[in-house]
Every structure is written in C-alpha cells, then in structure tokens.
Design a protein around this motif. Structure first.
Motif: not given
Length: 160
Positions: A72-90, A154-155
């Motif tokens: 029930g307690k926060v023991i850590s925080m995870v920070i992430l950056s996400l990118s998406l690989e997508i079809e061209p032009g979308k 990033d993580i």
C-alpha cells in the motif's frame, strides 16, 4: 649507410601497407542503373518491385510516470518515454488519438507495475518484450494497424 636507407625502407613499407589496405577496403562498384541497357545482362529480368518506404516514428509528448507499490505504499517511481513506429503519413492520426493512447498505455503500465514487472531487474530483455507487446496490443485497439511497434525510448526507476 643503414641510417640513410632506413627512412626509405620505412616509407616503402608504409606505402605498400597503405596501397594494400586501399585495395582491400575500396568501395564496391554501384550496379548499373535501369536505364543503362548496354551494361545490363540481356537474360536477367528487371526488378519491378517498388522500393520500400521507411516507417515514421512519433514520440509521444509527455513521459509516463508509474508508481510502484508495495504493502500500500509507493516504493519507487518508473518514468518512461514512448515512441510509436507507424505507417508513413499517419502521424496526425496518432496525435489526434493521443489522449486515448495515453489512457490505454497508462492502464497497461499500471497493470505491469502491479504484476511486479518494474521490481528487481526490470530492464531484463524478456520483461521489456512482454511490456512492449502489451503496449502494442493496446495501441492497436485505439488506432488499429497504423502502429507497427511501440518503442521504449527512455526508462528509469527512482527508488524512495
């Protein structure tokens, strides 16, 4: 006599080594262009396949912050950056649906954290493969086949 001959011998050895390296490392000649009929073999059919268009990458605007709980307690925080690989032009389709994408991504990340995915060796390859697969499935539920892959750019975990 040897003192006068030694610099000449060293220069010849260096020149020989340089010439040999140049021959070994020279670039491969480019294949003839399709318009150069004189150089193209007559028996070989021309490849009519279209060149493959590379995918686009869309970096989501803000990082994702995921609390890791224990008893029930926060023991850590995870920070992430996400990118998406997508079809061209979308990319505009992705940005138009970003609030919904962020919502489903946070749900996946919270589920991953609650299952213990961010504890211990959280950057283990198989652990990240499962997370990326879950994020990819979630993204497909929002914008379909436009998304080819989800990249964790990033993580980091900050323990309390």
């Amino acid at each position: 006599m040897i003192r006068k001959l030694l610099p000449v011998l060293l220069a010849l050895v260096g020149l020989s080594i340089g010439a040999g390296a140049g021959l070994i490392l020279r670039p491969v000649p480019e294949p003839p262009l399709a318009g150069d009929a004189a150089e193209a073999p007559a028996a070989e059919p021309q490849d009519a396949a279209e060149p493959e268009v590379p995918p686009e990458y869309v970096k989501l605007n803000n990082q994702f912050v995921v609390p890791v709980m224990e008893d029930g307690k926060v023991i850590s925080m995870v920070i992430l950056s996400l990118s998406l690989e997508i079809e061209p032009g979308k990319s505009q389709d992705v940005y138009a649906r970003e609030p919904k994408l962020r919502d489903v991504f946070l749900q996946v990340l919270f589920d991953h954290a609650n299952a213990g995915g961010f504890q211990g060796s959280f950057t283990d390859g198989s652990n990240l493969v499962l997370l990326r697969r879950a994020l990819h499935e979630a993204s497909m539920s929002v914008i379909g086949e436009v998304v080819k892959d989800v990249l964790i750019s990033d993580i980091a975990r900050q323990d309390s």
